[in-house]
Design a protein around this motif. Structure first.
Motif, PDB file in Angstrom:
ATOM      1  N   THR A 128      20.241  85.248 -55.468  1.00  0.00           N
ATOM      2  CA  THR A 128      19.012  84.457 -55.582  1.00  0.00           C
ATOM      3  C   THR A 128      19.252  83.035 -55.097  1.00  0.00           C
ATOM      4  O   THR A 128      18.437  82.454 -54.365  1.00  0.00           O
ATOM      5  N   LEU A 129      20.394  82.463 -55.490  1.00  0.00           N
ATOM      6  CA  LEU A 129      20.725  81.101 -55.093  1.00  0.00           C
ATOM      7  C   LEU A 129      20.969  81.008 -53.588  1.00  0.00           C
ATOM      8  O   LEU A 129      20.536  80.050 -52.932  1.00  0.00           O
ATOM      9  N   ARG A 130      21.642  82.018 -53.029  1.00  0.00           N
ATOM     10  CA  ARG A 130      21.890  82.021 -51.579  1.00  0.00           C
ATOM     11  C   ARG A 130      20.576  82.076 -50.807  1.00  0.00           C
ATOM     12  O   ARG A 130      20.386  81.341 -49.832  1.00  0.00           O
ATOM     13  N   LEU A 131      19.667  82.927 -51.245  1.00  0.00           N
ATOM     14  CA  LEU A 131      18.382  83.055 -50.563  1.00  0.00           C
ATOM     15  C   LEU A 131      17.574  81.763 -50.676  1.00  0.00           C
ATOM     16  O   LEU A 131      16.867  81.374 -49.734  1.00  0.00           O
ATOM     17  N   ALA A 132      17.669  81.092 -51.821  1.00  0.00           N
ATOM     18  CA  ALA A 132      16.965  79.818 -51.999  1.00  0.00           C
ATOM     19  C   ALA A 132      17.503  78.779 -51.019  1.00  0.00           C
ATOM     20  O   ALA A 132      16.730  78.023 -50.403  1.00  0.00           O
ATOM     21  N   ALA A 133      18.826  78.732 -50.861  1.00  0.00           N
ATOM     22  CA  ALA A 133      19.428  77.784 -49.927  1.00  0.00           C
ATOM     23  C   ALA A 133      19.014  78.105 -48.495  1.00  0.00           C
ATOM     24  O   ALA A 133      18.697  77.205 -47.707  1.00  0.00           O
ATOM     25  N   GLU A 134      19.001  79.378 -48.147  1.00  0.00           N
ATOM     26  CA  GLU A 134      18.563  79.777 -46.806  1.00  0.00           C
ATOM     27  C   GLU A 134      17.105  79.397 -46.582  1.00  0.00           C
ATOM     28  O   GLU A 134      16.718  78.988 -45.471  1.00  0.00           O
ATOM     29  N   ARG A 135      16.298  79.545 -47.614  1.00  0.00           N
ATOM     30  CA  ARG A 135      14.875  79.206 -47.520  1.00  0.00           C
ATOM     31  C   ARG A 135      14.688  77.726 -47.209  1.00  0.00           C
ATOM     32  O   ARG A 135      13.725  77.334 -46.548  1.00  0.00           O
ATOM     33  N   MET A 136      15.600  76.891 -47.695  1.00  0.00           N
ATOM     34  CA  MET A 136      15.521  75.464 -47.425  1.00  0.00           C
ATOM     35  C   MET A 136      16.120  75.101 -46.073  1.00  0.00           C
ATOM     36  O   MET A 136      15.631  74.212 -45.379  1.00  0.00           O
ATOM     37  N   LEU A 137      17.186  75.790 -45.683  1.00  0.00           N
ATOM     38  CA  LEU A 137      17.853  75.465 -44.420  1.00  0.00           C
ATOM     39  C   LEU A 137      17.039  75.879 -43.198  1.00  0.00           C
ATOM     40  O   LEU A 137      16.967  75.135 -42.211  1.00  0.00           O
ATOM     41  N   ALA A 138      16.444  77.056 -43.253  1.00  0.00           N
ATOM     42  CA  ALA A 138      15.790  77.619 -42.066  1.00  0.00           C
ATOM     43  C   ALA A 138      14.722  76.701 -41.464  1.00  0.00           C
ATOM     44  O   ALA A 138      14.740  76.456 -40.237  1.00  0.00           O
TER      45      ALA A 138
END
Length: 198
Positions: A128-138
């Protein structure tokens, strides 16, 4: 459902929320020294009420940890639609510090649980945390405001490293946030938009 039944459910929900808020503050401030009595007292409820919601100390720790992950995830969804993806990423990174202050206070308990029967739960929260970070980076990468070669696991390791070296009980929050901003500036180095402006 009778009005009395609805009132009882509302009271229970309020008590649970108060217990989670109290436990979050206690763990951030006192770490493993926090007792369940401390949490109940800070929440303004009896110890029996705490045990009804969280039968074990581990249940309470998991609930607090999960609430922090959920908050970071929800914040990433809010910020992902921002018109300024670079500033949105920076704000999310700064919010990570608050999450880690709580996690650091519970780290000994969490490590024990990660190696036990709850390990699958932690695998889910890490994802969940990894996906949240990806959601911000993309969006920030797409807008050209940060470099293209950064991945979510690297960002999380960098933020975690900053937080691990900062004791929330002695390190001024401004110092930790300054390091977060330094990492953010590193993400901007070599970005297409920055390169065009230089």
């Amino acid at each position: 459902m009778s009005p009395e039944g609805k009132a009882l459910r509302a009271d229970a929900a309020r008590n649970r929320a108060r217990l989670l808020d109290a436990a979050t503050a206690q763990f951030a401030e006192r770490g493993v020294e926090t007792s369940l009595d401390d949490v109940a007292k800070a929440a303004g409820v009896g110890i029996g009420t705490l045990y009804r919601h969280f039968p074990t100390r581990e249940d309470l720790v998991l609930a607090v940890y999960g609430a922090q992950i959920d908050a970071l995830d929800a914040r990433s969804r809010e910020l992902a639609t921002s018109e300024d993806p670079g500033e949105a990423l920076r704000e999310w990174m700064r919010g990570f510090v608050d999450f880690y202050a709580v996690k650091q206070g519970m780290v000994t308990l969490l490590r024990t649980m990660m190696d036990g029967s709850r390990s699958e739960h932690f695998a889910q929260t890490r994802e969940t945390l990894r996906l949240a970070a990806e959601r911000m980076l993309a969006p920030a990468i797409e807008a050209g405001v940060i470099r293209e070669d950064v991945a979510a696991p690297e960002l999380l390791r960098a933020l975690g490293g900053i937080c691990l070296t900062s004791d929330p009980r002695s390190t001024p929050p401004s110092s930790t946030l300054a390091l977060v901003d330094l990492v953010y500036d590193g993400l901007r180095y070599g970005a297409p938009v920055a390169a065009t402006r230089s």
